[in-house]
Write a protein that holds these residues in place. Structure first.
Motif, short mmCIF file in Angstrom:
data_model
loop_
_atom_site.label_atom_id
_atom_site.label_comp_id
_atom_site.label_asym_id
_atom_site.label_seq_id
_atom_site.Cartn_x
_atom_site.Cartn_y
_atom_site.Cartn_z
N TYR A 356 0.86 -1.18 -0.05
CA TYR A 356 0.21 0.00 -0.16
C TYR A 356 0.88 1.19 0.08
O TYR A 356 1.84 1.15 0.50
CB TYR A 356 -0.86 0.00 1.36
N THR A 357 0.51 2.25 -0.82
CA THR A 357 0.97 3.57 -0.58
C THR A 357 0.67 4.19 0.43
O THR A 357 -0.31 3.80 1.43
CB THR A 357 0.60 4.47 -1.56
N ALA A 362 -3.46 5.21 4.93
CA ALA A 362 -4.30 6.33 5.54
C ALA A 362 -5.88 5.86 5.57
O ALA A 362 -6.60 5.87 6.54
CB ALA A 362 -3.87 7.77 5.31
N ASN A 363 -6.14 5.53 4.31
CA ASN A 363 -7.53 5.29 3.81
C ASN A 363 -8.00 4.15 4.74
O ASN A 363 -9.03 3.92 5.39
CB ASN A 363 -7.86 5.02 2.41
N TYR A 373 -11.58 0.27 -0.77
CA TYR A 373 -10.13 0.35 -1.08
C TYR A 373 -10.06 1.09 -2.03
O TYR A 373 -8.81 1.83 -2.29
CB TYR A 373 -9.91 -1.30 -1.48
N TYR A 374 -10.94 1.76 -2.95
CA TYR A 374 -10.90 2.59 -3.99
C TYR A 374 -10.78 3.75 -3.79
O TYR A 374 -11.81 4.13 -3.00
CB TYR A 374 -11.84 2.09 -5.17
N GLU A 420 -1.78 1.90 -10.52
CA GLU A 420 -0.42 2.57 -10.07
C GLU A 420 0.73 1.51 -10.24
O GLU A 420 0.61 0.79 -9.81
CB GLU A 420 -0.62 2.77 -8.37
N GLY A 421 1.65 2.23 -10.93
CA GLY A 421 3.09 1.57 -11.26
C GLY A 421 2.74 0.40 -12.09
O GLY A 421 3.56 -0.55 -11.95
N ASP A 422 1.89 0.13 -13.07
CA ASP A 422 1.84 -0.96 -14.05
C ASP A 422 3.14 -0.86 -15.02
O ASP A 422 3.65 0.46 -15.19
CB ASP A 422 0.70 -0.64 -14.77
N THR A 423 3.73 -1.85 -15.40
CA THR A 423 4.90 -1.67 -16.17
C THR A 423 4.20 -1.62 -17.73
O THR A 423 3.20 -2.19 -17.94
CB THR A 423 5.81 -2.98 -16.21
N PHE A 424 5.02 -0.82 -18.65
CA PHE A 424 4.59 -0.84 -20.00
C PHE A 424 4.66 -2.40 -20.55
O PHE A 424 3.68 -2.53 -21.33
CB PHE A 424 5.74 0.11 -20.65
N SER A 425 5.50 -3.27 -20.24
CA SER A 425 5.35 -4.67 -20.88
C SER A 425 3.94 -5.14 -20.47
O SER A 425 3.23 -6.07 -21.09
CB SER A 425 6.15 -5.54 -20.41
#
Length: 888
Positions: A356-357, A362-363, A373-374, A420-425
């Motif tokens: 988690y970020t 905090a959420n 979660y969203y 969040e943070g998906d790779t381009f591949s």
């Protein structure tokens, strides 16, 4: 000589069989002994209809022995319910009471009824019937009683063996239901005979047809396999919705309701009545909005219903269109167990284990049991579904009738996700280069590789990656700068990005179905039918926004197509014998071809081409005596895997189709002046049942796996009694045992590598299958001669503990719960043909904190770690409703 005697014996038996039916006659008069013509007498036990002539006389020929319930309606009179026993009673004298608010109907009702324009009755079916399967039937007034804008499962929540849940917590938006422990994908639902289950997932998404209950005239629930119907096989129950009835008189209605969680319902309905003895038009517009009980779990729903009828001679043509649009904020993720228990250490561990970020953590810490979660503002599901149906009924004779239906369903929409943070591949794109130059090496990493920290420090992106290649001359010697530092070819690129994506569905479902029915004498009903249906759908993903790159025009990062063809034919008959014995036989042959190929959201390719042929026979017997019916049945059902069963299956595993033998038996006792009850025992024996593992896939859908042997067995009991003149008491109780003979739990060990660990279990509970389900309803109803009505009631529902997976592990369990709902409703006449009503419905009167659904998954990282998630349901909440009705 022996052959002659045999022929004579068979002939005599057939003569008895075809002639030993009875005639039920009667007259309808008012309190002054004056004949009432055009009174409509509906036989509820067989759904036959008669209309009194000018002398008030009517007759039902070819009536089987037993107890029959009648509902009598006539313009200017109050509806009347009565019962009679055939052959003990042949002639009835029915006296109707005048009502000052009833609509005077000058139309020729007999002709209308003959061609299918049926009046709605106000009678709940606790009546005598000979069907050899357990069933529950509701009419328009039963549906209206609990209809406060929630989805259909919440209207049916008090039916036997039924459990419901809501993602948003208050029954608006995504809802689900289980019957006998079988989820919605295993409950066959039809609307006017047309399958409502999605052809691929086999689920019914009630949110796509919000407020469909307001234009539903009748609902029948057959538990178990039930009789042959269209669509996927029923492993838990069959639910049949009927919206075909039309009012013979013009009407208009306005309904407005509001309540907890900023929930609002607005509904407008109208009907033309019969125009020029041929035409009828009815319609509805609905709007439902709610913020939901769960944080941000809002729903914005709209729907319509429009139908028209034309009759000519012995034919009736109906054209119907209904549809809806839903935009709901996603609440699929559920609430972690640590959040529900306010376990701060557990929440921090959960956040760390799942990466988690700071904002997500905090959420989690600050949300309470309504945690969602969203956080992305457009994390929504947006879908439109429109249904079109054309029905042609024709009465060939008094013993033969037929029906043909054409249908088309159009669905399209998406759900949007922030990632969040998906790779381009992961989305099929190349990394994004941001710099390339020659630099001097200034340090080494832990493995002794040269790199330039100065070059890295020039960039601020946390998600950048760097490559350094030592430069050499033609002899392979390292090139250096003036200070003797090695020269490096340095490059920087972005390998991952935040993004917003949409996952689209675009589908067409169309086909035709036809039935023909013959009935005469002891052959109560012989029906044959065919159903041809085709599903043509597309699945694809669109990129809406990326932080570190431009979205390619028209780019779809995954795409797949599906084609499913479904063809079925059936014949079923009901044979009545003079000894009060009825035999029901039903045979269905169904062929399914399912083809789907392409890439899924994880870019994994799939290619499925499966052909399945099923034979589903059913046999039932019923014996009636006095006020009792004794029955038994045996049915075989087969059904195909769903799309996710194919696509989400482990590499190399092909899911098998399921088979079930359903054995039912019990007896009913019907006494309109006393206590009526039904006791039913069942055993559902499965082969290769697809059971829920407790895990979810990436779209919140349950993951299933085949188990060789499993069963569900139980006893269902129902009771209904009129305690006092205006007070009724009804209830049901299910006690069951639901077991898997052998189950293999598969979990993954991430400690050193991607290792697979298998744990073997035997004789474990099937997930989401409570051993006890009970409901008790008390209802006070009173109707005065001036047309005013009052109703108040309370219903208590108890659901036993349920396991989240198939290991019978008490640490992965939904606790039992008991909830109560109440209603108060008052209706009063404003003029001869108009009335108003107000009502209050209070849900969860006891203010219980409970969860009705959940999921779990386990993995090993040094030790076994289990994550449980639950879907908390709303504490006490209410809906206040006001309605105006003109002419109905």
């Amino acid at each position: 000589m022996n052959a002659s005697r045999l022929v004579l014996f068979v002939f005599c038996c057939l003569s008895l069989y075809t002639s030993a039916q009875n005639v039920l006659r009667g007259t309808v008069t008012d309190s002054n002994d004056k004949a009432v013509p055009k009174a409509v007498i509906r036989m509820l036990t067989s759904e036959r209809v008669a209309v009194s002539d000018t002398a008030g006389s009517f007759a039902f020929p070819d009536i089987s022995p037993g107890i029959h319930s009648l509902a009598v309606s006539a313009g200017g009179f109050r509806d009347t319910l009565l019962s009679c026993t055939v052959p003990q009673i042949y002639d009835l004298s029915i006296v109707l009471t005048r009502s000052s608010t009833a609509i005077q109907d000058p139309l020729n009702l007999q002709e209308l009824l003959q061609h299918g324009l049926l009046l709605k009755t106000l009678v709940f079916d606790h009546t005598y019937n000979n069907t050899p399967v357990p069933r529950t039937r509701l009419n328009a007034s039963d549906i209206e009683k609990w209809n406060s804008g929630q989805d259909m499962p919440y209207i049916l929540r008090n039916a036997p063996s039924t459990v419901v849940t809501s993602d948003a917590g208050n029954g608006v938006g995504y809802t689900g239901m289980w019957i006998r422990g079988s989820d919605g994908s295993r409950i066959n639902v039809t609307v006017n005979g047309v399958a409502l289950n999605d052809a691929e997932s086999q689920q019914v998404f009630w949110v796509d047809l919000p407020d469909v209950a307001s234009t539903t005239d009748r609902i029948e629930i057959q538990r178990g396999v039930g009789s042959s119907t269209n669509g996927t096989g029923a492993f838990g129950a069959t639910i049949r919705l009927d919206t075909e009835d039309a009012s013979p008189s013009p009407y208009a209605q306005i309904v407005n309701a509001g309540g907890s969680f900023n929930t609002w319902k607005h509904n407008v309905q109208f009907g033309s009545g019969l125009i020029d003895d041929h035409w009828s038009v009815e319609g509805r517009l609905s709007r439902i909005t709610s913020d939901g009980y769960i944080d941000r779990a809002s729903s914005r729903l709209s729907s319509y219903h429009l139908s028209s009828m034309f009759r000519a001679g012995k034919s009736t043509l109906r054209l119907m269109s209904m549809g809806g649009h839903e935009r709901t904020y996603q609440s699929w993720y559920g609430t972690p167990q640590s959040r529900i228990e306010n376990d701060i250490e557990g929440m921090l561990t959960h956040a760390a284990n799942n990466g988690y970020t700071e904002a997500q953590t905090a959420n989690l810490l600050n949300s309470g049991r309504t945690y969602n979660y969203y956080l992305y503002e457009d994390q929504v599901d947006d879908y439109t579904q429109n249904h079109y149906q054309l029905h042609l009924d024709h009465v060939f004779s008094n013993v033969l009738k037929g029906k043909i239906t054409g249908f088309y369903t159009r669905g399209f929409g998406y759900y949007e996700q922030f990632r969040e943070g998906d790779t381009f591949s992961e989305i099929g794109l190349d990394d994004v280069p941001i710099a390339s130059t020659i630099v001097s090496a200034d340090t080494t990493d832990e493995e002794g590789n040269l790199f330039s920290q100065d070059f890295i420090d020039e960039f601020t992106q946390d998600d950048a990656s760097y490559d350094f290649i030592v430069q050499t001359d033609e002899n392979g010697d390292t090139l250096t700068d003036a200070n003797g530092n090695a020269l490096l070819a340095a490059s920087a690129k972005l390998t991952q990005t935040d993004l917003v994506r949409q996952r689209w569905l675009d589908n067409h479902y169309y086909g035709t179905l036809a039935t023909i029915t013959y009935s005469k004498g002891g052959l109560r009903e012989l029906t044959g039918g065919v159903n041809l249906a085709t599903y043509d759908g597309a699945h694809y993903g669109k990129l809406v926004w990326m932080e570190h790159a431009t979205v390619p025009t028209g780019y779809r990062f995954y795409e797949g197509t599906s084609l499913k063809r479904d063809a079925a034919a059936f014949v079923k008959g009901v044979f009545a014998f003079p000894c009060r014995l009825e035999i029901t036989a039903d045979m269905q042959l169904r062929q399914v071809n399912y083809v789907t190929s392409g890439s899924d959201v994880d870019l994994r390719y799939y290619d499925v081409n499966d052909d399945l042929l099923f034979f589903n026979p059913k046999l039932g017997v019923a014996f009636s005596r006095n006020l009792n019916v004794y029955y038994a049945s045996a049915s075989v059902a087969n059904r195909e895997p769903s799309r996710s069963d194919y696509v989400d299956a482990p590499q190399g595993v092909i899911p098998k189709h399921e088979s079930m033998l359903d054995l039912e038996g019990g007896f009913r006792h019907y006494n309109p002046e006393g206590i009526s009850w039904n006791i039913n025992g069942y055993a559902m024996l499965y082969r290769n049942q697809l059971v829920l593992t407790g895990e979810l896939n990436d779209v919140g859908a349950p993951i299933r796996t085949n188990v060789p042997e499993s069963y569900r067995a139980g006893i269902e009991s129902e009771i209904y009694t009129k305690v006092a003149r205006h007070f009724t008491l009804s209830g049901n109780l299910t006690i069951s045992r639901n077991r898997i003979v052998e189950f293999n739990e598969v979990i993954y060990d991430y400690t050193t590598d991607f290792d697979v660990v298998t744990n073997k279990f035997s004789n474990t509970d099937i997930s989401f299958s409570p051993g006890i389900i009970a409901s008790l309803e008390g209802m006070y109803s009173r109707k005065w001669t001036n047309g005013n009505q009052f109703q108040a009631g309370i219903v208590v529902k108890h659901v036993g503990k349920q396991y989240l997976d198939n290991t019978s592990n008490a640490s992965r369990m939904l606790s039992d719960y008991t909830v109560a709902d109440g209603l108060i409703h008052y209706e009063f006449a404003m003029a001869e043909t108009s009335r108003a009503s107000v009502g209050l419905r209070v849900m969860n009167l006891l203010n219980r904190k409970y969860s009705a659904n959940g999921y779990t998954y386990s993995y090993i990282y040094g030790e076994t770690i289990t994550e449980n998630f639950f879907y908390p349901q709303a504490t006490r909440y209410f809906m206040l409703e006001a309605a105006l009705t003109f002419g109905k």
